[in-house]
Design a protein around this motif. Structure first.
Motif, PDB file in Angstrom:
ATOM      1  N   GLU A  44      46.468  33.454  37.944  1.00  0.00           N
ATOM      2  CA  GLU A  44      45.848  32.898  36.739  1.00  0.00           C
ATOM      3  C   GLU A  44      44.481  33.532  36.471  1.00  0.00           C
ATOM      4  N   PRO A  45      44.386  34.441  35.509  1.00  0.00           N
ATOM      5  CA  PRO A  45      43.110  35.097  35.220  1.00  0.00           C
ATOM      6  C   PRO A  45      41.970  34.122  34.900  1.00  0.00           C
ATOM      7  N   SER A  46      42.292  32.953  34.382  1.00  0.00           N
ATOM      8  CA  SER A  46      41.241  31.993  34.036  1.00  0.00           C
ATOM      9  C   SER A  46      40.523  31.431  35.263  1.00  0.00           C
ATOM     10  N   GLU A  47      41.018  31.691  36.467  1.00  0.00           N
ATOM     11  CA  GLU A  47      40.351  31.247  37.694  1.00  0.00           C
ATOM     12  C   GLU A  47      39.127  32.101  38.032  1.00  0.00           C
ATOM     13  N   ALA A  48      38.957  33.213  37.323  1.00  0.00           N
ATOM     14  CA  ALA A  48      37.808  34.089  37.589  1.00  0.00           C
ATOM     15  C   ALA A  48      36.523  33.430  37.137  1.00  0.00           C
ATOM     16  N   ASN A  49      35.433  33.761  37.819  1.00  0.00           N
ATOM     17  CA  ASN A  49      34.147  33.234  37.357  1.00  0.00           C
ATOM     18  C   ASN A  49      33.800  33.879  36.017  1.00  0.00           C
ATOM     19  N   GLU A  50      32.981  33.203  35.254  1.00  0.00           N
ATOM     20  CA  GLU A  50      32.682  33.613  33.877  1.00  0.00           C
ATOM     21  C   GLU A  50      31.952  34.943  33.760  1.00  0.00           C
ATOM     22  N   HIS A  51      31.453  35.475  34.879  1.00  0.00           N
ATOM     23  CA  HIS A  51      30.683  36.715  34.825  1.00  0.00           C
ATOM     24  C   HIS A  51      31.529  37.963  35.105  1.00  0.00           C
ATOM     25  N   CYS A  52      32.806  37.786  35.440  1.00  0.00           N
ATOM     26  CA  CYS A  52      33.674  38.948  35.653  1.00  0.00           C
ATOM     27  C   CYS A  52      33.952  39.604  34.299  1.00  0.00           C
ATOM     28  N   THR A  53      33.689  40.886  34.216  1.00  0.00           N
ATOM     29  CA  THR A  53      33.964  41.597  32.965  1.00  0.00           C
ATOM     30  C   THR A  53      35.384  42.142  32.935  1.00  0.00           C
ATOM     31  N   HIS A  54      36.007  42.262  34.109  1.00  0.00           N
ATOM     32  CA  HIS A  54      37.403  42.698  34.238  1.00  0.00           C
ATOM     33  C   HIS A  54      38.034  41.847  35.331  1.00  0.00           C
ATOM     34  N   VAL A  55      39.267  41.425  35.124  1.00  0.00           N
ATOM     35  CA  VAL A  55      39.940  40.553  36.084  1.00  0.00           C
ATOM     36  C   VAL A  55      41.301  41.130  36.449  1.00  0.00           C
ATOM     37  N   VAL A  56      41.595  41.122  37.750  1.00  0.00           N
ATOM     38  CA  VAL A  56      42.912  41.492  38.253  1.00  0.00           C
ATOM     39  C   VAL A  56      43.459  40.264  38.969  1.00  0.00           C
ATOM     40  N   ALA A  57      44.516  39.678  38.440  1.00  0.00           N
ATOM     41  CA  ALA A  57      45.154  38.507  39.047  1.00  0.00           C
ATOM     42  C   ALA A  57      46.332  39.012  39.871  1.00  0.00           C
ATOM     43  N   THR A  58      46.172  39.054  41.196  1.00  0.00           N
ATOM     44  CA  THR A  58      47.134  39.736  42.061  1.00  0.00           C
ATOM     45  C   THR A  58      48.370  38.927  42.417  1.00  0.00           C
ATOM     46  N   GLY A  59      48.225  37.623  42.602  1.00  0.00           N
ATOM     47  CA  GLY A  59      49.346  36.816  43.057  1.00  0.00           C
ATOM     48  C   GLY A  59      49.712  37.034  44.520  1.00  0.00           C
ATOM     49  N   VAL A  60      48.828  37.667  45.296  1.00  0.00           N
ATOM     50  CA  VAL A  60      49.151  37.960  46.695  1.00  0.00           C
ATOM     51  C   VAL A  60      48.310  37.168  47.689  1.00  0.00           C
ATOM     52  N   GLY A  61      47.593  36.164  47.223  1.00  0.00           N
ATOM     53  CA  GLY A  61      46.794  35.333  48.126  1.00  0.00           C
ATOM     54  C   GLY A  61      45.686  36.128  48.800  1.00  0.00           C
ATOM     55  N   GLN A  62      45.445  35.797  50.060  1.00  0.00           N
ATOM     56  CA  GLN A  62      44.361  36.445  50.791  1.00  0.00           C
ATOM     57  C   GLN A  62      44.612  37.924  51.064  1.00  0.00           C
ATOM     58  N   ALA A  63      45.830  38.392  50.871  1.00  0.00           N
ATOM     59  CA  ALA A  63      46.112  39.826  51.020  1.00  0.00           C
ATOM     60  C   ALA A  63      45.295  40.630  50.014  1.00  0.00           C
ATOM     61  N   ARG A  64      44.784  39.970  48.996  1.00  0.00           N
ATOM     62  CA  ARG A  64      43.952  40.658  48.006  1.00  0.00           C
ATOM     63  C   ARG A  64      42.657  41.163  48.625  1.00  0.00           C
ATOM     64  N   ASN A  65      42.284  40.669  49.823  1.00  0.00           N
ATOM     65  CA  ASN A  65      41.066  41.138  50.479  1.00  0.00           C
ATOM     66  C   ASN A  65      41.089  42.644  50.689  1.00  0.00           C
ATOM     67  N   LEU A  66      42.258  43.189  51.011  1.00  0.00           N
ATOM     68  CA  LEU A  66      42.372  44.636  51.178  1.00  0.00           C
ATOM     69  C   LEU A  66      42.129  45.350  49.851  1.00  0.00           C
ATOM     70  N   ALA A  67      42.615  44.801  48.757  1.00  0.00           N
ATOM     71  CA  ALA A  67      42.373  45.405  47.440  1.00  0.00           C
ATOM     72  C   ALA A  67      40.895  45.360  47.083  1.00  0.00           C
ATOM     73  N   VAL A  68      40.211  44.274  47.450  1.00  0.00           N
ATOM     74  CA  VAL A  68      38.780  44.155  47.152  1.00  0.00           C
ATOM     75  C   VAL A  68      38.012  45.256  47.874  1.00  0.00           C
ATOM     76  N   VAL A  69      38.197  45.387  49.182  1.00  0.00           N
ATOM     77  CA  VAL A  69      37.415  46.379  49.930  1.00  0.00           C
ATOM     78  C   VAL A  69      37.891  47.800  49.682  1.00  0.00           C
ATOM     79  N   GLY A  70      39.157  47.961  49.358  1.00  0.00           N
ATOM     80  CA  GLY A  70      39.672  49.299  49.083  1.00  0.00           C
ATOM     81  C   GLY A  70      39.248  49.842  47.733  1.00  0.00           C
ATOM     82  N   SER A  71      38.758  48.971  46.867  1.00  0.00           N
ATOM     83  CA  SER A  71      38.377  49.380  45.515  1.00  0.00           C
ATOM     84  C   SER A  71      36.946  49.870  45.408  1.00  0.00           C
ATOM     85  N   GLY A  72      36.190  49.775  46.473  1.00  0.00           N
ATOM     86  CA  GLY A  72      34.800  50.227  46.449  1.00  0.00           C
ATOM     87  C   GLY A  72      34.543  51.324  47.462  1.00  0.00           C
ATOM     88  N   HIS A  73      33.374  51.914  47.371  1.00  0.00           N
ATOM     89  CA  HIS A  73      32.988  52.965  48.311  1.00  0.00           C
ATOM     90  C   HIS A  73      32.241  52.404  49.510  1.00  0.00           C
TER      91      HIS A  73
END
Length: 128
Positions: free
Chosen positions: A37-66
């Motif tokens: 559900e994209p609406s679960e994002a905080n109001e300051h996110c300018t782009h939202v990715v709603a993964t549907g993968v639960g805590q497995a999204r942690n890898l996507a978070v750290v893998g998306s940055g340098h």
């Protein structure tokens, strides 16, 4: 202010505070949510990715940055630190987990401790 894009878990607490700080100076924030559900994002996110993968999204978070800044944290933050280091990302630990390792992991290589937000951001930018 440095031109970096903030990538975070997109929800409340520290994630919302970091998002608010970035957007307050015209920055962009990518929020990577655990659910669908994209609406679960905080109001300051300018782009939202709603993964549907639960805590497995942690890898996507750290893998998306340098570089990763881990702030405080509970078990999810610890998993992000582990994922980040396993894929070669430098981690700046802002009043976060103190890690103890053996042999080649002694001293937590690739993890830089920081005591203030200013210090953490400076260390992250220097690691780039």
């Amino acid at each position: 202010e440095a031109g970096a894009i903030v990538v975070c878990g997109g929800r409340g607490g520290v994630m919302a505070a970091g998002s608010r700080g970035a957007t307050s100076v015209g920055g962009e924030v990518i929020g990577i949510l655990p659910w669908t559900e994209p609406s679960e994002a905080n109001e300051h996110c300018t782009h939202v990715v709603a993964t549907g993968v639960g805590q497995a999204r942690n890898l996507a978070v750290v893998g998306s940055g340098h570089v990763v800044i881990a702030i405080g944290g509970e078990w999810g933050t610890l998993s992000e630190i582990g994922h980040a280091r396993s894929i070669g990302r430098t981690v700046v630990a802002l009043r976060s987990w103190a890690l103890v390792g053996r042999d080649g992991m002694q001293g937590a290589p690739g993890v830089i401790p920081a005591e203030s937000a200013t210090e953490a951001v400076a260390a992250a930018l220097a690691a780039l």
